[in-house]
Design a protein around this motif. Structure first.
Motif, PDB file in Angstrom:
ATOM      1  N   LEU A 132       0.838  -1.360  -0.105  1.00  0.00           N
ATOM      2  CA  LEU A 132       0.053   0.014  -0.122  1.00  0.00           C
ATOM      3  C   LEU A 132       0.806   1.245  -0.183  1.00  0.00           C
ATOM      4  O   LEU A 132       0.600   2.335  -0.623  1.00  0.00           O
ATOM      5  N   SER A 133       1.939   1.220   0.733  1.00  0.00           N
ATOM      6  CA  SER A 133       2.756   2.401   0.807  1.00  0.00           C
ATOM      7  C   SER A 133       3.577   2.540  -0.632  1.00  0.00           C
ATOM      8  O   SER A 133       3.580   3.592  -1.115  1.00  0.00           O
ATOM      9  N   LEU A 134       3.742   1.491  -1.341  1.00  0.00           N
ATOM     10  CA  LEU A 134       4.431   1.525  -2.512  1.00  0.00           C
ATOM     11  C   LEU A 134       3.234   2.374  -3.440  1.00  0.00           C
ATOM     12  O   LEU A 134       3.432   2.893  -4.573  1.00  0.00           O
ATOM     13  N   MET A 135       1.922   1.475  -3.351  1.00  0.00           N
ATOM     14  CA  MET A 135       0.902   1.873  -4.402  1.00  0.00           C
ATOM     15  C   MET A 135       0.612   3.570  -4.106  1.00  0.00           C
ATOM     16  O   MET A 135       0.246   4.073  -5.215  1.00  0.00           O
ATOM     17  N   ARG A 180       0.988  -2.756 -12.558  1.00  0.00           N
ATOM     18  CA  ARG A 180       1.764  -3.750 -12.169  1.00  0.00           C
ATOM     19  C   ARG A 180       3.334  -3.437 -12.354  1.00  0.00           C
ATOM     20  O   ARG A 180       4.275  -3.967 -11.730  1.00  0.00           O
ATOM     21  N   LYS A 181       3.506  -3.060 -13.781  1.00  0.00           N
ATOM     22  CA  LYS A 181       4.727  -2.569 -14.193  1.00  0.00           C
ATOM     23  C   LYS A 181       5.356  -1.617 -13.504  1.00  0.00           C
ATOM     24  O   LYS A 181       6.672  -1.753 -13.066  1.00  0.00           O
ATOM     25  N   ARG A 182       4.705  -0.466 -12.887  1.00  0.00           N
ATOM     26  CA  ARG A 182       5.367   0.365 -12.135  1.00  0.00           C
ATOM     27  C   ARG A 182       5.650  -0.160 -10.695  1.00  0.00           C
ATOM     28  O   ARG A 182       6.830   0.447 -10.197  1.00  0.00           O
ATOM     29  N   LEU A 183       4.824  -0.818 -10.277  1.00  0.00           N
ATOM     30  CA  LEU A 183       5.003  -1.666  -8.814  1.00  0.00           C
ATOM     31  C   LEU A 183       6.489  -2.246  -9.006  1.00  0.00           C
ATOM     32  O   LEU A 183       7.290  -2.302  -8.245  1.00  0.00           O
ATOM     33  N   GLU A 222      12.014  -3.242  -7.788  1.00  0.00           N
ATOM     34  CA  GLU A 222      13.438  -3.697  -8.372  1.00  0.00           C
ATOM     35  C   GLU A 222      14.138  -2.517  -7.848  1.00  0.00           C
ATOM     36  O   GLU A 222      15.417  -2.658  -7.650  1.00  0.00           O
ATOM     37  N   GLN A 223      13.749  -1.102  -7.736  1.00  0.00           N
ATOM     38  CA  GLN A 223      14.551  -0.044  -7.225  1.00  0.00           C
ATOM     39  C   GLN A 223      14.920  -0.124  -5.724  1.00  0.00           C
ATOM     40  O   GLN A 223      15.768   0.683  -5.446  1.00  0.00           O
ATOM     41  N   GLY A 224      14.325  -1.278  -5.158  1.00  0.00           N
ATOM     42  CA  GLY A 224      14.531  -1.197  -3.701  1.00  0.00           C
ATOM     43  C   GLY A 224      13.755  -0.174  -2.944  1.00  0.00           C
ATOM     44  O   GLY A 224      14.216   0.260  -1.945  1.00  0.00           O
ATOM     45  N   GLU A 225      12.522   0.291  -3.325  1.00  0.00           N
ATOM     46  CA  GLU A 225      11.985   1.149  -2.819  1.00  0.00           C
ATOM     47  C   GLU A 225      11.186   0.366  -1.441  1.00  0.00           C
ATOM     48  O   GLU A 225      10.707   1.215  -0.729  1.00  0.00           O
ATOM     49  N   SER A 231      12.456  -8.254  -2.302  1.00  0.00           N
ATOM     50  CA  SER A 231      12.539  -9.656  -2.968  1.00  0.00           C
ATOM     51  C   SER A 231      11.225 -10.606  -2.680  1.00  0.00           C
ATOM     52  O   SER A 231      10.818 -11.158  -3.451  1.00  0.00           O
ATOM     53  N   GLU A 232      10.788 -10.500  -1.386  1.00  0.00           N
ATOM     54  CA  GLU A 232       9.718 -11.263  -0.807  1.00  0.00           C
ATOM     55  C   GLU A 232       8.171 -10.476  -1.638  1.00  0.00           C
ATOM     56  O   GLU A 232       7.426 -11.589  -2.128  1.00  0.00           O
TER      57      GLU A 232
END
Length: 167
Positions: A99-102, A145-148, A153-156, A161-162
């Motif tokens: 949710l934070s990434l979203m 999905r692509k942006r998430l 992958e940027q380690g945000e 990895s999980e």
């Protein structure tokens, strides 16, 4: 619409409408305002729905439009929020991190992803709720999905990895 019917619908759908508004606005106070405005508009309209799902769809549509109006308003564009309200929950769970990434995604994309994965609506239902075409909703899902994935992958995110495996 009677007060009892409105009270029943508020009890049943308030949380859903609020979460939709929060996805758009990223601010708890604005999401509360939009939620109240949607239910107030329902009460004032005097509309009676044969099934609750029709009322839910109508409320989602009204809430989405109110959010869009708010985000387009001159006042909203040129004001600064006091805090960043859409933070991940303190528990540190994967859902909170997602949710934070979203919250870093555009409102439309964020809302479509939320409705699809968290509320478990179909593309057809989301399109109907938001007044969009199914093709548009599908495109938003793909872009989201692509942006998430790129953010992961940027380690945000601390558990990148999980979480990457779940997208």
């Amino acid at each position: 619409m009677t007060e009892q019917e409105l009270t029943r619908l508020v009890g049943k759908y308030r949380a859903n409408v609020y979460r939709l508004a929060l996805c758009y606005t990223k601010n708890h106070a604005d999401a509360e305002d939009v939620t109240q405005e949607a239910f107030l508009k329902l009460f004032r309209s005097g509309m009676d729905f044969l099934i609750d799902e029709e009322a839910k769809a109508w409320l989602f549509r009204v809430a989405a439009n109110k959010c869009k109006d708010l985000l387009k308003s001159h006042w909203y564009k040129f004001s600064e929020p006091l805090t960043d309200d859409m933070r991940a929950p303190e528990s540190g769970d994967e859902d909170g991190e997602l949710l934070s990434l979203m919250s870093k995604l555009p409102p439309k994309t964020r809302t479509v992803l939320y409705m699809y994965y968290y509320e478990e609506y179909s593309v057809k239902e989301i399109a109907r709720f938001l007044g969009e075409t199914e093709t548009s909703v599908t495109s938003q899902l793909w872009r989201g999905r692509k942006r998430l994935k790129a953010l992961l992958e940027q380690g945000e995110c601390g558990k990148g990895s999980e979480l990457h495996d779940g997208i």
